[in-house]
Design a protein around this motif. Structure first.
Motif, PDB file in Angstrom:
ATOM      1  N   ASP A  69      46.466  49.344  36.932  1.00 43.96           N
ATOM      2  CA  ASP A  69      47.793  49.295  37.537  1.00 43.96           C
ATOM      3  C   ASP A  69      48.424  47.907  37.456  1.00 43.96           C
ATOM      4  O   ASP A  69      49.323  47.576  38.233  1.00 43.96           O
ATOM      5  N   ALA A  70      47.964  47.074  36.514  1.00 42.14           N
ATOM      6  CA  ALA A  70      48.490  45.714  36.405  1.00 42.14           C
ATOM      7  C   ALA A  70      49.952  45.715  35.983  1.00 42.14           C
ATOM      8  O   ALA A  70      50.383  46.523  35.154  1.00 42.14           O
ATOM      9  N   ARG A  71      50.725  44.804  36.550  1.00 44.03           N
ATOM     10  CA  ARG A  71      52.105  44.569  36.133  1.00 44.03           C
ATOM     11  C   ARG A  71      52.087  43.448  35.094  1.00 44.03           C
ATOM     12  O   ARG A  71      51.510  42.377  35.325  1.00 44.03           O
ATOM     13  N   ILE A  72      52.725  43.680  33.958  1.00 38.96           N
ATOM     14  CA  ILE A  72      52.764  42.703  32.864  1.00 38.96           C
ATOM     15  C   ILE A  72      54.195  42.199  32.713  1.00 38.96           C
ATOM     16  O   ILE A  72      55.134  42.993  32.574  1.00 38.96           O
ATOM     17  N   VAL A  73      54.359  40.877  32.757  1.00 30.99           N
ATOM     18  CA  VAL A  73      55.674  40.255  32.575  1.00 30.99           C
ATOM     19  C   VAL A  73      55.584  39.269  31.424  1.00 30.99           C
ATOM     20  O   VAL A  73      54.635  38.486  31.351  1.00 30.99           O
ATOM     21  N   ARG A  74      56.551  39.298  30.529  1.00 30.67           N
ATOM     22  CA  ARG A  74      56.571  38.410  29.364  1.00 30.67           C
ATOM     23  C   ARG A  74      57.659  37.349  29.548  1.00 30.67           C
ATOM     24  O   ARG A  74      58.820  37.678  29.826  1.00 30.67           O
ATOM     25  N   LEU A  75      57.280  36.092  29.401  1.00 30.93           N
ATOM     26  CA  LEU A  75      58.235  34.980  29.417  1.00 30.93           C
ATOM     27  C   LEU A  75      58.358  34.456  27.987  1.00 30.93           C
ATOM     28  O   LEU A  75      57.415  33.871  27.453  1.00 30.93           O
ATOM     29  N   GLU A  76      59.506  34.686  27.354  1.00 26.80           N
ATOM     30  CA  GLU A  76      59.694  34.308  25.954  1.00 26.80           C
ATOM     31  C   GLU A  76      60.932  33.437  25.736  1.00 26.80           C
ATOM     32  O   GLU A  76      61.242  33.097  24.606  1.00 26.80           O
ATOM     33  N   GLU A 105      61.541  37.966  37.812  1.00 23.23           N
ATOM     34  CA  GLU A 105      60.715  39.175  37.875  1.00 23.23           C
ATOM     35  C   GLU A 105      59.262  38.814  38.168  1.00 23.23           C
ATOM     36  O   GLU A 105      58.612  39.431  39.027  1.00 23.23           O
ATOM     37  N   ALA A 106      58.740  37.804  37.443  1.00 26.48           N
ATOM     38  CA  ALA A 106      57.351  37.399  37.643  1.00 26.48           C
ATOM     39  C   ALA A 106      57.124  36.844  39.045  1.00 26.48           C
ATOM     40  O   ALA A 106      56.107  37.137  39.692  1.00 26.48           O
ATOM     41  N   ALA A 107      58.064  36.032  39.537  1.00 25.17           N
ATOM     42  CA  ALA A 107      57.896  35.393  40.839  1.00 25.17           C
ATOM     43  C   ALA A 107      58.099  36.359  41.996  1.00 25.17           C
ATOM     44  O   ALA A 107      57.684  36.074  43.123  1.00 25.17           O
ATOM     45  N   SER A 108      58.712  37.495  41.734  1.00 25.09           N
ATOM     46  CA  SER A 108      59.002  38.461  42.803  1.00 25.09           C
ATOM     47  C   SER A 108      57.850  39.420  43.062  1.00 25.09           C
ATOM     48  O   SER A 108      57.815  40.076  44.104  1.00 25.09           O
ATOM     49  N   ILE A 109      56.919  39.539  42.123  1.00 19.87           N
ATOM     50  CA  ILE A 109      55.784  40.461  42.290  1.00 19.87           C
ATOM     51  C   ILE A 109      54.688  39.730  43.051  1.00 19.87           C
ATOM     52  O   ILE A 109      53.989  38.880  42.508  1.00 19.87           O
ATOM     53  N   LEU A 110      54.538  40.058  44.319  1.00 23.21           N
ATOM     54  CA  LEU A 110      53.629  39.317  45.185  1.00 23.21           C
ATOM     55  C   LEU A 110      52.308  40.030  45.436  1.00 23.21           C
ATOM     56  O   LEU A 110      51.366  39.427  45.944  1.00 23.21           O
ATOM     57  N   ARG A 111      52.216  41.292  45.091  1.00 24.91           N
ATOM     58  CA  ARG A 111      51.007  42.058  45.383  1.00 24.91           C
ATOM     59  C   ARG A 111      50.444  42.692  44.119  1.00 24.91           C
ATOM     60  O   ARG A 111      51.158  42.959  43.160  1.00 24.91           O
ATOM     61  N   GLY A 112      49.128  42.968  44.182  1.00 25.63           N
ATOM     62  CA  GLY A 112      48.487  43.683  43.095  1.00 25.63           C
ATOM     63  C   GLY A 112      48.194  42.802  41.907  1.00 25.63           C
ATOM     64  O   GLY A 112      48.647  41.664  41.833  1.00 25.63           O
ATOM     65  N   ARG A 164      33.392  35.236  35.502  1.00 27.57           N
ATOM     66  CA  ARG A 164      32.466  35.804  36.480  1.00 27.57           C
ATOM     67  C   ARG A 164      32.705  35.210  37.856  1.00 27.57           C
ATOM     68  O   ARG A 164      32.706  35.931  38.865  1.00 27.57           O
ATOM     69  N   LEU A 165      32.914  33.903  37.911  1.00 30.71           N
ATOM     70  CA  LEU A 165      33.178  33.246  39.191  1.00 30.71           C
ATOM     71  C   LEU A 165      34.481  33.771  39.798  1.00 30.71           C
ATOM     72  O   LEU A 165      34.570  34.014  41.012  1.00 30.71           O
ATOM     73  N   LEU A 166      35.477  33.974  38.967  1.00 29.82           N
ATOM     74  CA  LEU A 166      36.748  34.512  39.445  1.00 29.82           C
ATOM     75  C   LEU A 166      36.556  35.910  40.038  1.00 29.82           C
ATOM     76  O   LEU A 166      37.128  36.241  41.093  1.00 29.82           O
ATOM     77  N   GLU A 167      35.754  36.747  39.387  1.00 33.73           N
ATOM     78  CA  GLU A 167      35.472  38.085  39.910  1.00 33.73           C
ATOM     79  C   GLU A 167      34.806  38.004  41.280  1.00 33.73           C
ATOM     80  O   GLU A 167      35.111  38.794  42.182  1.00 33.73           O
ATOM     81  N   LEU A 168      33.906  37.043  41.444  1.00 32.23           N
ATOM     82  CA  LEU A 168      33.218  36.887  42.725  1.00 32.23           C
ATOM     83  C   LEU A 168      34.158  36.359  43.796  1.00 32.23           C
ATOM     84  O   LEU A 168      34.046  36.749  44.969  1.00 32.23           O
ATOM     85  N   TRP A 169      35.066  35.462  43.438  1.00 29.85           N
ATOM     86  CA  TRP A 169      36.067  34.992  44.402  1.00 29.85           C
ATOM     87  C   TRP A 169      36.988  36.135  44.830  1.00 29.85           C
ATOM     88  O   TRP A 169      37.385  36.223  45.980  1.00 29.85           O
ATOM     89  N   LEU A 170      37.306  37.000  43.904  1.00 36.47           N
ATOM     90  CA  LEU A 170      38.243  38.088  44.180  1.00 36.47           C
ATOM     91  C   LEU A 170      37.590  39.208  44.988  1.00 36.47           C
ATOM     92  O   LEU A 170      38.216  39.778  45.887  1.00 36.47           O
ATOM     93  N   GLY A 171      36.326  39.517  44.678  1.00 33.35           N
ATOM     94  CA  GLY A 171      35.660  40.622  45.357  1.00 33.35           C
ATOM     95  C   GLY A 171      36.344  41.942  45.040  1.00 33.35           C
ATOM     96  O   GLY A 171      36.728  42.195  43.896  1.00 33.35           O
ATOM     97  N   ASP A 172      36.543  42.766  46.060  1.00 31.69           N
ATOM     98  CA  ASP A 172      37.185  44.058  45.827  1.00 31.69           C
ATOM     99  C   ASP A 172      38.681  44.025  46.137  1.00 31.69           C
ATOM    100  O   ASP A 172      39.323  45.064  46.243  1.00 31.69           O
ATOM    101  N   ARG A 173      39.230  42.794  46.290  1.00 28.47           N
ATOM    102  CA  ARG A 173      40.675  42.684  46.524  1.00 28.47           C
ATOM    103  C   ARG A 173      41.456  42.850  45.226  1.00 28.47           C
ATOM    104  O   ARG A 173      40.883  42.866  44.135  1.00 28.47           O
ATOM    105  N   ARG A 174      42.787  42.900  45.325  1.00 26.32           N
ATOM    106  CA  ARG A 174      43.624  43.155  44.164  1.00 26.32           C
ATOM    107  C   ARG A 174      44.669  42.066  43.930  1.00 26.32           C
ATOM    108  O   ARG A 174      45.360  42.107  42.921  1.00 26.32           O
ATOM    109  N   ASP A 175      44.790  41.127  44.858  1.00 31.59           N
ATOM    110  CA  ASP A 175      45.872  40.141  44.751  1.00 31.59           C
ATOM    111  C   ASP A 175      45.489  39.010  43.803  1.00 31.59           C
ATOM    112  O   ASP A 175      45.099  37.910  44.217  1.00 31.59           O
ATOM    113  N   LEU A 176      45.586  39.319  42.508  1.00 25.49           N
ATOM    114  CA  LEU A 176      45.265  38.351  41.449  1.00 25.49           C
ATOM    115  C   LEU A 176      46.452  38.248  40.502  1.00 25.49           C
ATOM    116  O   LEU A 176      46.961  39.265  40.023  1.00 25.49           O
TER     117      LEU A 176
END
Length: 571
Positions: A272-279, A15-22, A230-242
């Motif tokens: 709109d984040a997708r949350i996946v738990r690996l337990e 499930e985690a590896a299949s979510i490629l966007r957002g 903060r650096l991560l936010e600047l690398w990401l900019g206004d994109r969503r693929d994190l």
């Protein structure tokens, strides 16, 4: 859907590896295969055409973890992903863009903050000892990773450091920054701050980075500091693929600025984040997981780990000894019994809170002829005897050697001091022997048809990625150094108040950090876990750690508390 990169993953991992966007947040417990998920997710993105490898940035916290990530991606057929640490990524960007912006090479990086601080103190005619300078260096690091000015830090810490008052401390920090500026130097933390500043102030640099890297992945997200976030936010900019991956229960670097709230509040920051738990834990026996789950029960973000396999190991044992020497002797006796039963020494570890605890343990092991390696020393491929051996093997690969590959490796190592029988345990000669023996085992395990040149190329590549071989020795390590590692059989010593939790952990948040540290140690164990403490230290009586009491119910419920010979389970 491409099955290649998803094959072999369990339902949660898939499930985690299949979510490629957002925005995606993977809450990955210890031993649940988080690095596998990260690399297979990237490979799946490349397989399906969703990702171009050169546009993927994957950041983590250690060079070793980054090297492992690159190695796994190569094994999946993916080349070209920028898998680096935060600092290595920021430094690469500074070195690339600085000449374009300033017309000169980027500043150099200082290798010893304490030395520069000492020079700054001399300029102010301050006479400070090494311990004070080290504490000042730590304060500077904390100030910078939390993005505070010198004045803000002084207001937050009006007491200063030791005999150094707040005003003098501020003066020393200003003098330190002046020395660096005059020499065109940056310290380790400046690298992150300078990169963030460059991205904020130079739109064309930010645009170039955003164009280059479209898909971001962050490992060990629970350890992100304010400046890294903060650096991560600047690398990401206004994109969503994190995609972020982490486990709040393994936050053990709060002293270095790590803030698990970035992980715990990820869904609040990204609606709109997708949350996946690996337990599903593939490392530890159910009896070990019972102890780990009991320790973290009710804590923020705690995952409940389960094992897909049936119980096969005894209930973890807690033992009390008279003093540190007796505890060390008892643990050494237990390890001797494990070795006699056929367990490999490299599958055994002793973990402790502070480096000073290693001395009696090393003595007790040496008294029984058991070789041990203390983790956290020099890297394997940086050891003088290993560097010498690699150079000698490289030289032999150029010469025409009339013998087989394995015989050639053995001849070179013998010429450097490898013998059939090891020297006595507990000294530098044995350490050097173990290192050369590890190189020979790597040659013995090489694929059929390997040449001497190919073998030396492999050694150099492994050294670059910090992919170190397992020595046939018992491992000693602090709980901090053990993070990310695993052994079949783990002995955690020093579970007493003042050691774990450490004496200076007085507030609730500090004790929680110590609890997470104990949790990290417990979840390193695959099959058996032994817990112990010493009742006496020079001049005072010790009390068992509160963490033993917290997990006591779990141990009882798993089959009854048991003590090692001569010890007892604390009440």
């Amino acid at each position: 859907m491409s099955e290649g990169a998803l094959a072999g993953l369990d339902e949660q991992q898939r499930e985690a590896a299949s979510i490629l966007r957002g925005p995606v947040c993977v809450l990955a417990g210890a031993g649940t295969g988080k690095t596998r998920v990260i690399t297979h997710r990237i490979a799946h993105g490349v397989d399906t055409g969703a990702y171009s490898p050169g546009r993927v940035m994957a950041v983590t916290f250690t060079a070793k973890a980054a090297g492992e990530m690159r190695g796994r991606l190569r094994a999946l057929g993916v080349e070209g992903v920028a898998a680096r640490t935060f600092h290595a990524t920021a430094l690469a960007q500074l070195n690339f863009f600085w000449p374009q912006l300033a017309g000169d090479v980027a500043p150099t990086i200082i290798d010893n903050k304490v030395r520069v601080l000492g020079q700054a103190a001399d300029a102010l005619r301050l006479r400070l000892d090494g311990a004070t300078l080290r504490d000042v260096a730590s304060r500077i690091e904390w100030r910078k990773v939390t993005m505070r000015s010198i004045e803000q830090d002084a207001a937050a810490h009006p007491a200063g450091i030791g005999a150094l008052g707040a005003a003098a401390l501020a003066d020393l920090q200003h003098a330190y920054e002046k020395v660096k500026d005059e020499r065109r130097q940056l310290d380790f933390e400046d690298v992150l701050l300078a990169c963030a500043g460059m991205l904020e102030s130079e739109p064309r640099v930010a645009a170039a980075v955003h164009e280059q890297y479209r898909h971001l992945t962050v490992d060990e997200f629970q350890d992100v500091s304010p400046v890294q976030h903060r650096l991560l936010e600047l690398w990401l900019g206004d994109r969503r693929d994190l995609c972020v991956v982490g486990d709040a229960s393994q936050t053990i670097y709060s002293f270095a600025g790590a803030d698990p709230r970035y992980l715990l509040e990820f869904a609040n920051r990204h609606d709109d984040a997708r949350i996946v738990r690996l337990e599903r834990n593939y490392r530890s026996d159910p009896a070990v997981l019972d102890v780990a789950n009991a320790l973290m029960r009710g804590r923020p973000g705690a995952l409940v780990l389960s094992s897909p396999r049936p119980p096969r190991s005894p209930v973890p044992r807690a033992s009390a000894y008279g003093d540190d020497a007796a505890e060390a002797a008892g643990v050494a006796a237990a390890i001797a019994a494990q070795l006699k039963s056929g367990i490999e020494p490299r599958d055994i570890a002793i973990l402790y809170r502070a480096n000073a605890q290693s001395a009696p343990l090393l003595s007790a092991l040496a008294a029984r002829g058991i070789a041990a390696t203390v983790l956290g020393g020099r890297r394997f491929f940086d050891l003088p005897e290993v560097r010498q051996a690699v150079m000698a093997l490289r030289g032999a690969s150029v010469a025409k050697v009339e013998t087989t590959f394995l015989a050639a490796v053995r001849d070179v190592l013998r010429s450097l001091g490898l013998t059939d029988d090891p020297p006595p345990a507990g000294g530098a000669l044995r350490d050097a022997w173990e290192a050369r023996a590890a190189l020979l085992r790597m040659a013995e395990e090489a694929p059929e048809g390997t040449t001497l040149r190919a073998f030396t190329d492999q050694l150099l590549a492994r050294g670059k990625d910090q992919h170190e071989p397992a020595l046939r020795t018992v491992t000693l390590a602090t709980l901090h150094a053990a993070k990310g590692l695993e052994w079949d059989h783990v002995h955690i010593v020093g579970l007493s108040e003042g050691l774990l939790p450490i004496s200076y952990a007085t507030g609730l948040e500090q004790v929680d950090e110590e609890r997470r540290l104990a949790y990290v140690g417990i979840t390193r164990a695959g099959r058996t876990l032994s817990l112990s403490w010493a009742e006496q230290s020079p001049g005072r009586q010790r009390q068992p750690s509160r963490f033993l009491r917290e997990i006591g119910t779990s141990i009882e419920g798993a089959g009854g508390a048991r003590a090692t010979p001569g010890g007892r389970v604390p009440s």
